[in-house]
Design an enzyme around this catalytic site. Structure first.
Site, PDB file in Angstrom:
ATOM      1  N   ASN A   1      16.621   9.570   4.807  1.00 16.64           N
ATOM      2  CA  ASN A   1      17.353   8.662   5.700  1.00 16.64           C
ATOM      3  C   ASN A   1      18.388   9.386   6.545  1.00 16.64           C
ATOM      4  OD1 ASN A   1      15.912   6.527   4.650  1.00 16.64           O
ATOM      5  ND2 ASN A   1      17.510   5.922   3.183  1.00 16.64           N
TER       6      ASN A   1
ATOM      7  N   TYR B   1      11.820  -8.463  -3.313  1.00 20.22           N
ATOM      8  CA  TYR B   1      10.871  -8.410  -2.180  1.00 20.22           C
ATOM      9  C   TYR B   1       9.549  -7.796  -2.615  1.00 20.22           C
ATOM     10  CZ  TYR B   1       8.519  -6.373   1.884  1.00 20.22           C
ATOM     11  OH  TYR B   1       7.562  -5.981   2.796  1.00 20.22           O
TER      12      TYR B   1
ATOM     13  N   PRO C   1      26.001   2.796   8.733  1.00 18.85           N
ATOM     14  CA  PRO C   1      26.126   2.779   7.265  1.00 18.85           C
ATOM     15  C   PRO C   1      24.904   3.382   6.576  1.00 18.85           C
ATOM     16  CG  PRO C   1      25.531   0.589   8.083  1.00 18.85           C
ATOM     17  CD  PRO C   1      25.605   1.492   9.282  1.00 18.85           C
TER      18      PRO C   1
ATOM     19  N   THR D   1       2.686  -4.032   1.626  1.00 17.89           N
ATOM     20  CA  THR D   1       3.615  -2.899   1.753  1.00 17.89           C
ATOM     21  C   THR D   1       3.364  -1.848   0.677  1.00 17.89           C
ATOM     22  OG1 THR D   1       5.941  -2.344   1.421  1.00 17.89           O
ATOM     23  CG2 THR D   1       5.235  -4.375   0.435  1.00 17.89           C
ATOM     24  N   ASP D   2       3.779  -0.620   0.963  1.00 22.67           N
ATOM     25  CA  ASP D   2       3.690   0.444  -0.053  1.00 22.67           C
ATOM     26  C   ASP D   2       4.727   0.240  -1.162  1.00 22.67           C
ATOM     27  OD1 ASP D   2       5.982   1.059   1.435  1.00 22.67           O
ATOM     28  OD2 ASP D   2       5.453   3.163   1.776  1.00 22.67           O
ATOM     29  N   GLU D   3       5.703  -0.670  -0.918  1.00 21.57           N
ATOM     30  CA  GLU D   3       6.782  -0.834  -1.900  1.00 21.57           C
ATOM     31  C   GLU D   3       6.282  -1.430  -3.219  1.00 21.57           C
ATOM     32  OE1 GLU D   3      10.508  -2.233  -0.277  1.00 21.57           O
ATOM     33  OE2 GLU D   3       9.966  -1.498   1.707  1.00 21.57           O
TER      34      GLU D   3
ATOM     35  N   LEU E   1      16.815  -0.343   8.951  1.00 21.05           N
ATOM     36  CA  LEU E   1      17.523   0.918   9.223  1.00 21.05           C
ATOM     37  C   LEU E   1      17.478   1.370  10.689  1.00 21.05           C
ATOM     38  CD1 LEU E   1      19.050   3.387   8.002  1.00 21.05           C
ATOM     39  CD2 LEU E   1      16.837   4.509   7.864  1.00 21.05           C
TER      40      LEU E   1
ATOM     41  N   LYS F   1       5.735  -9.423  -2.990  1.00 19.68           N
ATOM     42  CA  LYS F   1       4.555  -8.923  -2.260  1.00 19.68           C
ATOM     43  C   LYS F   1       3.469  -8.506  -3.254  1.00 19.68           C
ATOM     44  CE  LYS F   1       4.073  -8.394   1.608  1.00 19.68           C
ATOM     45  NZ  LYS F   1       3.591  -9.294   2.698  1.00 19.68           N
TER      46      LYS F   1
ATOM     47  N   PHE G   1       0.675 -11.937   8.179  1.00 19.46           N
ATOM     48  CA  PHE G   1       1.920 -11.166   8.215  1.00 19.46           C
ATOM     49  C   PHE G   1       3.108 -11.952   7.667  1.00 19.46           C
ATOM     50  CE2 PHE G   1      -0.505  -9.440  11.804  1.00 19.46           C
ATOM     51  CZ  PHE G   1      -0.329  -8.082  11.677  1.00 19.46           C
ATOM     52  N   ALA G   2       3.044 -13.291   7.720  1.00 18.46           N
ATOM     53  CA  ALA G   2       4.251 -14.100   7.460  1.00 18.46           C
ATOM     54  C   ALA G   2       4.848 -13.757   6.102  1.00 18.46           C
ATOM     55  CB  ALA G   2       3.909 -15.585   7.516  1.00 18.46           C
ATOM     56  N   ALA G   3       6.129 -13.466   6.103  1.00 17.01           N
ATOM     57  CA  ALA G   3       6.808 -13.122   4.847  1.00 17.01           C
ATOM     58  C   ALA G   3       8.306 -13.088   5.077  1.00 17.01           C
ATOM     59  CB  ALA G   3       6.347 -11.734   4.371  1.00 17.01           C
ATOM     60  N   GLU G   4       9.028 -13.194   4.008  1.00 17.12           N
ATOM     61  CA  GLU G   4      10.416 -12.730   3.982  1.00 17.12           C
ATOM     62  C   GLU G   4      10.305 -11.236   3.739  1.00 17.12           C
ATOM     63  OE1 GLU G   4      13.239 -14.254   4.524  1.00 17.12           O
ATOM     64  OE2 GLU G   4      12.404 -16.253   4.785  1.00 17.12           O
TER      65      GLU G   4
HETATM   66  P1  NAD Z   1       9.603  -9.917   9.980  1.00 19.88           P
HETATM   67  O1  NAD Z   1      10.610 -10.397   9.019  1.00 19.88           O
HETATM   68  O2  NAD Z   1      10.034  -9.264  11.255  1.00 19.88           O
HETATM   69  O3  NAD Z   1       8.633 -11.123  10.392  1.00 19.88           O
HETATM   70  C1  NAD Z   1       8.189 -12.094   9.487  1.00 19.88           C
HETATM   71  C2  NAD Z   1       7.713 -13.298  10.288  1.00 19.88           C
HETATM   72  O4  NAD Z   1       7.235 -14.279   9.343  1.00 19.88           O
HETATM   73  C3  NAD Z   1       8.827 -13.973  11.109  1.00 19.88           C
HETATM   74  O5  NAD Z   1       8.352 -14.263  12.402  1.00 19.88           O
HETATM   75  C4  NAD Z   1       9.113 -15.258  10.333  1.00 19.88           C
HETATM   76  O6  NAD Z   1       9.551 -16.329  11.164  1.00 19.88           O
HETATM   77  C5  NAD Z   1       7.737 -15.536   9.742  1.00 19.88           C
HETATM   78  N1  NAD Z   1       7.815 -16.411   8.552  1.00 19.88           N
HETATM   79  C6  NAD Z   1       8.669 -16.313   7.499  1.00 19.88           C
HETATM   80  N2  NAD Z   1       8.437 -17.306   6.630  1.00 19.88           N
HETATM   81  C7  NAD Z   1       7.399 -18.036   7.131  1.00 19.88           C
HETATM   82  C8  NAD Z   1       6.681 -19.179   6.671  1.00 19.88           C
HETATM   83  N3  NAD Z   1       6.990 -19.789   5.519  1.00 19.88           N
HETATM   84  N4  NAD Z   1       5.665 -19.646   7.421  1.00 19.88           N
HETATM   85  C9  NAD Z   1       5.332 -19.036   8.607  1.00 19.88           C
HETATM   86  N5  NAD Z   1       6.001 -17.960   9.082  1.00 19.88           N
HETATM   87  C10 NAD Z   1       7.002 -17.467   8.358  1.00 19.88           C
HETATM   88  O7  NAD Z   1       8.665  -8.951   9.127  1.00 19.88           O
HETATM   89  P2  NAD Z   1       7.774  -7.703   9.568  1.00 19.88           P
HETATM   90  O8  NAD Z   1       8.556  -6.462   9.380  1.00 19.88           O
HETATM   91  O9  NAD Z   1       7.127  -7.973  10.864  1.00 19.88           O
HETATM   92  O10 NAD Z   1       6.676  -7.729   8.407  1.00 19.88           O
HETATM   93  C11 NAD Z   1       5.452  -8.436   8.561  1.00 19.88           C
HETATM   94  C12 NAD Z   1       4.589  -8.214   7.339  1.00 19.88           C
HETATM   95  O11 NAD Z   1       4.322  -6.827   7.170  1.00 19.88           O
HETATM   96  C13 NAD Z   1       5.232  -8.689   6.030  1.00 19.88           C
HETATM   97  O12 NAD Z   1       4.250  -9.302   5.241  1.00 19.88           O
HETATM   98  C14 NAD Z   1       5.732  -7.403   5.395  1.00 19.88           C
HETATM   99  O13 NAD Z   1       5.753  -7.525   3.982  1.00 19.88           O
HETATM  100  C15 NAD Z   1       4.682  -6.426   5.862  1.00 19.88           C
HETATM  101  N6  NAD Z   1       5.118  -5.016   5.956  1.00 19.88           N
HETATM  102  C16 NAD Z   1       6.245  -4.696   6.674  1.00 19.88           C
HETATM  103  C17 NAD Z   1       6.615  -3.364   6.793  1.00 19.88           C
HETATM  104  C18 NAD Z   1       7.824  -2.955   7.602  1.00 19.88           C
HETATM  105  O14 NAD Z   1       8.179  -1.772   7.630  1.00 19.88           O
HETATM  106  N7  NAD Z   1       8.487  -3.850   8.316  1.00 19.88           N
HETATM  107  C19 NAD Z   1       5.853  -2.356   6.184  1.00 19.88           C
HETATM  108  C20 NAD Z   1       4.710  -2.730   5.460  1.00 19.88           C
HETATM  109  C21 NAD Z   1       4.358  -4.056   5.365  1.00 19.88           C
HETATM  110  P1  TYD Z   2      14.999  -0.679   5.350  1.00 25.85           P
HETATM  111  O1  TYD Z   2      14.852  -0.506   6.834  1.00 25.85           O
HETATM  112  O2  TYD Z   2      15.776  -1.844   4.843  1.00 25.85           O
HETATM  113  O3  TYD Z   2      13.526  -0.631   4.744  1.00 25.85           O
HETATM  114  P2  TYD Z   2      13.066  -0.574   3.165  1.00 25.85           P
HETATM  115  O4  TYD Z   2      14.207  -0.846   2.297  1.00 25.85           O
HETATM  116  O5  TYD Z   2      12.042  -1.660   3.120  1.00 25.85           O
HETATM  117  O6  TYD Z   2      12.490   0.796   2.989  1.00 25.85           O
HETATM  118  O7  TYD Z   2      15.682   0.625   4.769  1.00 25.85           O
HETATM  119  C1  TYD Z   2      15.098   1.914   4.956  1.00 25.85           C
HETATM  120  C2  TYD Z   2      15.931   2.901   4.189  1.00 25.85           C
HETATM  121  O8  TYD Z   2      17.234   2.987   4.796  1.00 25.85           O
HETATM  122  C3  TYD Z   2      16.185   2.498   2.760  1.00 25.85           C
HETATM  123  O9  TYD Z   2      16.201   3.683   1.949  1.00 25.85           O
HETATM  124  C4  TYD Z   2      17.568   1.867   2.782  1.00 25.85           C
HETATM  125  C5  TYD Z   2      18.271   2.654   3.870  1.00 25.85           C
HETATM  126  N1  TYD Z   2      19.289   1.914   4.660  1.00 25.85           N
HETATM  127  C6  TYD Z   2      20.544   2.499   4.873  1.00 25.85           C
HETATM  128  O10 TYD Z   2      20.842   3.609   4.405  1.00 25.85           O
HETATM  129  N2  TYD Z   2      21.461   1.806   5.621  1.00 25.85           N
HETATM  130  C7  TYD Z   2      21.193   0.582   6.141  1.00 25.85           C
HETATM  131  O11 TYD Z   2      22.076  -0.023   6.810  1.00 25.85           O
HETATM  132  C8  TYD Z   2      19.899   0.003   5.925  1.00 25.85           C
HETATM  133  C9  TYD Z   2      19.556  -1.347   6.492  1.00 25.85           C
HETATM  134  C10 TYD Z   2      18.968   0.721   5.186  1.00 25.85           C
END
Ligand code: NAD
Ligand code: TYD
Length: 366
Positions: free
Chosen positions: A258, A159, A214, A133-135, A199, A163, A82-85
């Site tokens: 949204n 981002y 916002p 991610t689907d992105e 969001l 990915k 899972f680890a990612a920015e």
């Molecule tokens: P998040 O930002 O909440 O968590 C990421 C975690 O990774 C954090 O705990 C951070 O400390 C850790 N991390 C960052 N850099 C690291 C490194 N170099 N080494 C070890 N750990 C590190 O993200 P999330 O929303 O939980 O997403 C987790 C995964 O799921 C990601 O790979 C993301 O691309 C994927 N994903 C997220 C979503 C979503 O809607 N959030 C949807 C689809 C896929």
């Molecule tokens: P986000 O939660 O950042 O997820 P992603 O960009 O990965 O889909 O944003 C979800 C949607 O909401 C996206 O279309 C951007 C929009 N958004 C806002 O309109 N306002 C906000 O403050 C944020 C963070 C996102």
């Protein structure tokens, strides 16, 4: 019985996954490796501290020596990565960390897994599951069919590009070296422990604090929302029944603009406060506590550069092959999530302090 390395297990989805996995598979052992960036919070796993089937290691996936040592010492046979920015807006302001963690970090994990599991022969049966991610598929027009596993990659943000690169590396390590990999490409998640820069959690905490909501651009961008536990169930289905070398899309099949999503959260807030006078005393700054409509906090703001218009996931493959269905409706999931933030104000107040505030100041005050 399996020994899992869960990278990024202190983040939003990773923490939900670790809790879910140990509830469902108590005989397994989970070692979390997390660098504890601003988005990682060890407190998300506090309930598991001290359990013999759980261990936490602070460190980076870019540290090959550490990863190799963990794989050997803990006899780990499964990596769930899972680890990612993970935040698009941050990737626009500062892409470097995304390249380092998402691409270089994933490649480091792959080389370590290959070295210990395959070249040293420690684990002939193993699994590297990559959470994506689907992105990576880019943006859909209003009438385009939903993303399938064979949709061409067209990432638009730093981002999603990082990915996409990591997905290709995982694929290449299977095809070139025979590493036993699976990948999931999932739609937008929401639920407990979601960092309040995304969001849904941002809108909830701002409703509770009576601050502006916002909405970027015209608010008509569409996302396909999935409650986080349904994502965890999808990963479980792939780990236990998925085909090695395969990619599976996971989504909720719930497309929502949204602005409609934000209005739903406002309605849920107004209804919840009207039913529970105790909340009005706990959150006196919220408009709902003052008998006003939370929706009047909505403000349209400048759009995100390169903002993807629509994501939608076709889940036919995971449904047909693995019998997977999302179970939580958007309305039920939003209500559960709203209640979680209402009842965990100490959590979101603490994560929004410190580094988060300095980042917002540094990047948005110019
Ligand atoms: P998040 O930002 O909440 O968590 C990421 C975690 O990774 C954090 O705990 C951070 O400390 C850790 N991390 C960052 N850099 C690291 C490194 N170099 N080494 C070890 N750990 C590190 O993200 P999330 O929303 O939980 O997403 C987790 C995964 O799921 C990601 O790979 C993301 O691309 C994927 N994903 C997220 C979503 C979503 O809607 N959030 C949807 C689809 C896929
Ligand atoms: P986000 O939660 O950042 O997820 P992603 O960009 O990965 O889909 O944003 C979800 C949607 O909401 C996206 O279309 C951007 C929009 N958004 C806002 O309109 N306002 C906000 O403050 C944020 C963070 C996102």
């Amino acid at each position: 019985m399996s020994n899992l390395l869960v990278t990024g297990g202190a983040g939003f989805i990773g923490a939900n996954f670790v809790h879910y996995w140990l509830r469902q598979h108590p005989a397994d052992r989970v070692v979390v490796l997390d660098a504890l960036t601003y988005a990682g919070n060890r407190a998300n796993l506090a309930a598991l501290e001290g359990q013999s089937n759980f261990a936490f290691v602070t460190g980076s996936i870019t540290d090959a020596a550490l990863v190799e040592e963990l794989l050997r010492r803990e006899r780990l046979d499964t990596i769930v990565h899972f680890a990612a920015e993970s935040h698009v807006d941050r990737s626009i302001h500062g892409p470097d960390a995304f390249i380092q963690t998402n691409i270089v970090g994933t490649h480091t994990l792959l080389t370590c897994a290959r070295k210990v599991w395959m070249l040293e022969g420690a684990m002939p049966q193993h699994r590297f599951h990559h959470v994506s991610t689907d992105e990576v598929y880019g943006s859909l027009g209003p009438h385009d069919p939903a993303f399938t596993e064979s949709t061409a990659y067209a990432p638009n943000s730093p981002y999603s590009a990082s990915k996409a690169a990591s997905d290709h590396l995982v694929r290449a390590y299977h095809h070139t070296y025979g590493l036993q990999v699976t990948t999931s490409n999932c739609s937008n998640n929401y639920g407990p422990f979601h960092f309040p820069e995304k969001l849904i959690p941002l809108m909830i905490v701002n409703i509770l604090r009576g601050q502006a909501l916002p909405v970027y651009g015209d608010g008509r961008n569409i996302r396909d929302w999935l409650y986080v536990t349904d994502h965890c169930r999808g990963i479980e289905a792939i780990l236990t029944r998925g085909r090695v070398g395969h990619v599976y899309n996971i989504g909720g099949g719930v497309e929502c603009e949204n602005i409609l999503l934000v209005r739903s959260l406002c309605r849920i807030a107004d209804e919840t406060f009207a039913r529970d006078p105790d909340l009005c005393a706990r959150y006196p700054q919220s408009l709902a506590a003052q008998g006003k409509s939370s929706a009047s906090l909505i403000q349209y703001v400048t759009d995100r550069p390169g903002h993807d218009r629509r994501y939608a996931i076709d889940c036919q493959k995971i449904r047909a092959e693995l019998g997977y269905e999302a179970t939580v409706t958007l309305e039920a999931g939003l209500r559960m999530t709203f209640d979680w933030y209402v009842n965990n104000s100490a959590w979101w107040q603490s994560v929004m302090d410190g580094s988060y505030r300095s980042w917002i100041k540094q990047n948005y005050s110019a």
